[in-house]
Design a protein around this motif. Structure first.
Motif, mmCIF file in Angstrom:
data_model
loop_
_atom_site.group_PDB
_atom_site.id
_atom_site.type_symbol
_atom_site.label_atom_id
_atom_site.label_comp_id
_atom_site.label_asym_id
_atom_site.label_seq_id
_atom_site.Cartn_x
_atom_site.Cartn_y
_atom_site.Cartn_z
ATOM 1 N N THR A 315 10.292 9.481 6.907
ATOM 2 C CA THR A 315 9.153 8.609 7.219
ATOM 3 C C THR A 315 8.093 8.698 6.131
ATOM 4 N N LYS A 318 8.785 7.095 2.264
ATOM 5 C CA LYS A 318 8.870 5.676 1.931
ATOM 6 C C LYS A 318 7.760 5.265 0.946
ATOM 7 N N PHE A 370 2.205 2.016 10.026
ATOM 8 C CA PHE A 370 3.610 1.689 9.786
ATOM 9 C C PHE A 370 3.802 0.640 8.696
ATOM 10 N N ILE A 373 5.552 1.818 5.781
ATOM 11 C CA ILE A 373 6.743 2.607 6.128
ATOM 12 C C ILE A 373 7.837 1.710 6.688
ATOM 13 N N ASP A 374 7.505 1.034 7.789
ATOM 14 C CA ASP A 374 8.418 0.111 8.457
ATOM 15 C C ASP A 374 7.573 -0.907 9.211
ATOM 16 N N GLN A 376 8.114 -3.460 10.832
ATOM 17 C CA GLN A 376 8.598 -3.937 12.124
ATOM 18 C C GLN A 376 8.042 -3.104 13.272
ATOM 19 N N LEU A 377 7.672 -1.876 12.994
ATOM 20 C CA LEU A 377 7.053 -1.054 14.032
ATOM 21 C C LEU A 377 5.627 -1.516 14.309
ATOM 22 N N THR A 429 4.281 -8.523 4.890
ATOM 23 C CA THR A 429 5.678 -8.937 5.056
ATOM 24 C C THR A 429 5.983 -10.387 4.681
#
Length: 790
Positions: A315, A318, A370, A373-374, A376-377, A429
């Motif tokens: 985590t 990234k 997030f 990192i990601d 979508q979270l 995004t």
């Protein structure tokens, strides 16, 4: 690496642990461990509590807040059966001074290393990534040179449901304990779940889980009655059963329910024995059987702990920075993220505050952690929060998972964080299809696109205006402490002008891109009107006024006796570009002059010395405490953004250093809080404890400090067209680097400050080719090398 060592502790060489050298820290220094469902808090002395899904509605063990005694927890005793000596590997509850002691708080685990008269123990407590339990992994080694007989005794008080069990004589009558010999388990059930769950009448549903404590070594004895275990007028330091023996194997429905168990060990000289306990909440005994089958081997437990380690390191890996400032690296890369994810988003609890609920504005802002990192979270949280919006645009201030009920309040900012965070997600995004995703409203099952949810929030805000066109503050804006400022729906918030302008300008561009020209033009006009009103009625000469009360009096003006200047009204004039540049600079000069102190900017100044019933509980705090003249770290992080945006780099970095818990922790007896996580507040100069941190872990400052540091000091941030390179670093930094995940590409950015000026970007090379401007174009490759000369 600088380990930032004090007499109480230090960071490990790799920065993955904070190692505490003594249980006698100035306050409980805790870890908040969670996998998103099951979680626990644990202090450096072994205090704490566990839960599943909700720390207040589904508490496993009893725990009541006492940061002085820290005397509630799930405990383990060691007893030498020959000498009769008693100690605890966590120090509490036996309080025997150990020959060796160390507590290491890591990411997803805490490890206690102890030694007493030749018995060396390592106790690792962690939560697996995908199961509703915790593991106590104990290694007991005999270094005494002679054979030793050791008894391990557990103690915890079953709660099983709502944490509000102060009326224990009532709640204990519903709990039933049982020793399951076949499963070698202490079990506990409850015939009542005392929360608002559907049923025939009030408090008329059984608790649906089984509390369990099981061990890979056979329990030799047990006692499930607190009265017998402790003894009348006894205490946990030397309970009757531990000191004198005499477990009576009492179980059933007529006791004050605990889990007291005994395991007998015979340890040869030089031998190490491993004992593993599983503690948690299960749906049924079959699930307990699966837990035991999956985890009762040393290999399985080692693999589960390795999975926890790897999850967190992956985590953090990234996006990361390498700078000359070790404290910045530790916080930005690891500890702020861990605090925001494990503490705020997953656990939603800590030692200073136990919530369990989702705050609409709170966890939505936290979810920005997030984005790097990601993303979508972050999208997952946007969906979740949109589901708690009413069709007219307003939202629940907070709500409880499990029951899904919450506070239908009249705050003026909550609903606006939905479009704000959505805008940030889109910048990261470019996932514009997300706006078309259908999400139901809280008061209507028929779903609507996310875009509609966001526009309804904006329209709701535009409909909450005073007669002169200023947003009404209602029950409060960002600052809950302004709790009585606008309850008659007459008081106004000038901060909302800044915030709403930020959203309107950006959503107008978004609507234009979607072809919604009329809506875009409307938002442009509304934003312009708000900016005009701001200068007409909210400029005080040197800074912006904060608000007006229901009685018409102003807050945050030089005309006030107390509370003359508020931080947010100044920082957001810059962040939102809601005022011309000369006004922005003048207001931030006032921040530097009046609010900047040793630990960053105060939320307001001077502190209120007298309570004002037309302001609210903010004015009822002691002068210098929390929002009343203290540093409120959530708001302080926005000063980094504002100072950097107007080019005052030194002041931006001064704010970072001022709120930095690692640096403040170098004076631990003054600061008192954990040096590895941010506090909610730091006492201001009007407090006799100026510089004391409090309300640690459970604060929105962690995610914001990480974001503002990355975006505005390090100076790499997302935009529609690519990564903006806009550093505001100290002049002394000769080189630093950033690894940044952005839209599927890993950007490795090397910064060089050969001239020692570092005031602007001189040149950017992308894969060896110079580009124009300071925006790194979007790459379609897996990795992209970038060189920046300042």
């Amino acid at each position: 690496m600088n380990l930032f060592e004090t007499k109480y502790g230090r960071f490990s060489e790799n920065g993955n642990e904070y190692i505490i050298k003594t249980p006698h820290t100035p306050r409980p220094w805790v870890n908040v461990i969670s996998n998103g469902r099951y979680g626990l808090t644990i202090s450096q002395a072994g205090g704490g509590f566990s839960w599943l899904d909700h720390s207040e509605y589904n508490r496993l063990n009893r725990w009541h807040q006492d940061l002085v005694q820290d005397n509630w927890g799930k405990y383990l005793y060691f007893k030498d059966l020959d000498s009769g000596e008693i100690w605890s590997p966590t120090w509490l509850p036996a309080r025997t001074e150990l020959d060796k002691y160390q507590c290491a708080h890591g990411f997803g685990y805490t490890r206690f290393t102890a030694e007493y008269k030749g018995i060396h123990s390592i106790l690792t407590i962690f939560v697996p990534t995908d199961q509703s339990l915790e593991i106590w992994d104990i290694k007991v080694e005999n270094r005494s040179g002679k054979k030793r007989r050791i008894e391990l005794i557990t103690y915890l008080e079953w709660c099983l449901g709502s944490s509000a069990d102060h009326h224990r004589e009532f709640h204990k009558t519903f709990i039933e304990t049982k020793f399951d010999k076949e499963r070698n388990s202490a079990l506990a059930t409850k015939r009542l779940w005392d929360i608002n769950v559907p049923g025939r009448g009030y408090w008329n549903k059984p608790y649906p889980y089984i509390g369990f404590l099981t061990c890979n070594k056979p329990f030799s004895n047990f006692e499930f009655d607190k009265d017998t275990f402790i003894g009348q007028f006894g205490n946990l330091q030397k309970p009757a059963v531990v000191e004198k023996g005499g477990m009576r194997q009492q179980q059933g429905s007529f006791y004050d329910a605990i889990a007291g168990t005994s395991v007998l060990l015979s340890v040869d000289p030089g031998e190490e024995i491993r004992v593993d306990y599983l503690l948690g909440l299960a749906i049924n005994t079959e699930e307990i059987d699966r837990f035991r089958a999956d985890l009762f081997s040393s290999q399985a437990i080692d693999e589960a702990l390795d999975t926890v380690h790897n999850f967190w390191l992956d985590t953090f890996g990234k996006t990361e920075v390498k700078t000359p400032d070790d404290s910045l690296n530790l916080l930005t890369n690891k500890w702020l993220r861990y605090q925001a994810i494990s503490g705020r988003l997953w656990a939603r609890t800590a030692y200073y505050q136990q919530s369990g609920a989702y705050g609409f504005r709170d966890q939505l802002q936290d979810s920005q952690i997030f984005l790097q990192i990601d993303p979508q979270l972050t999208a997952k949280h946007i969906r979740l929060h949109a589901e708690h919006q009413f069709k007219d645009g307003h939202v629940l201030h907070w709500w409880h998972p499990i029951t899904d009920d919450g506070l239908n309040s009249n705050f003026s900012d909550d609903f606006l964080w939905l479009p704000f965070i959505t805008l940030n997600y889109l910048e990261e995004t470019a996932d514009y299809e997300f706006l078309n995703e259908s999400i139901k409203y809280y008061d209507q099952d028929e779903p609507a696109p996310l875009m509609e949810h966001c526009t309804r929030a904006i329209e709701y805000a535009l409909g909450r205006m005073s007669e002169r066109g200023i947003p009404l503050i209602g029950s409060g804006d960002w600052n809950d402490g302004l709790s009585a400022t606008g309850i008659d729906m007459k008081g106004e918030s000038f901060w909302i002008i800044h915030f709403l302008n930020f959203i309107l300008v950006r959503f107008a561009d978004l609507q234009r891109n979607f072809g919604n020209i009329k809506i875009a033009e409307k938002y442009d006009v509304k934003a312009k009107q708000l900016r005009k009103k701001l200068l007409e009625v909210a400029w005080d000469g040197e800074w912006f006024i904060r608000a007006t009360k229901d009685n018409g009096e102003i807050i945050g003006s030089s005309k006030n006796k107390e509370g003359k200047i508020f931080l947010n009204a100044q920082t957001w004039s810059v962040i939102a570009d809601s005022a011309p540049p000369e006004f922005q600079r003048k207001s931030m000069d006032s921040v530097a002059k009046h609010l900047m102190k040793n630990n960053g900017p105060l939320l307001l100044c001077p502190s209120y010395s007298e309570a004002d019933e037309f302001i609210g509980y903010l004015s009822r705090y002691a002068a210098g405490a929390r929002e009343n003249g203290g540093v409120y770290t959530h708001a302080a992080t926005w000063a980094i953004w504002a100072f950097a945006k107007i080019g005052q780099n030194n002041l931006a970095f001064q704010v970072f250093k001022g709120v930095n818990p690692i640096l403040n922790g170098l004076k631990p007896d003054r600061y008192k809080g954990e040096p590895y996580v941010t506090p909610g507040n730091i006492d201001g100069p009007d407090s006799p404890y100026y510089g004391r941190g409090g309300w640690t872990w459970y604060t929105g400052s962690a995610a914001w400090l990480q974001k503002c540091t990355m975006d505005w000091i390090i100076g790499v941030r997302a935009s529609q067209d690519g990564l903006v390179v806009d550093p505001h670093v100290p002049l002394t930094w000769k080189t630093y680097s950033v690894k940044r995940l952005f839209r599927g590409t890993e950007y490795n950015i090397q910064f060089k400050n050969v001239s020692g000026k570092a005031l602007s970007v001189k040149k950017i090379l992308v894969k060896g080719r110079e580009i124009k401007g300071n925006v790194i174009p979007i790459s379609k490759q897996k990795t992209c090398l970038v060189e920046v000369t300042l």
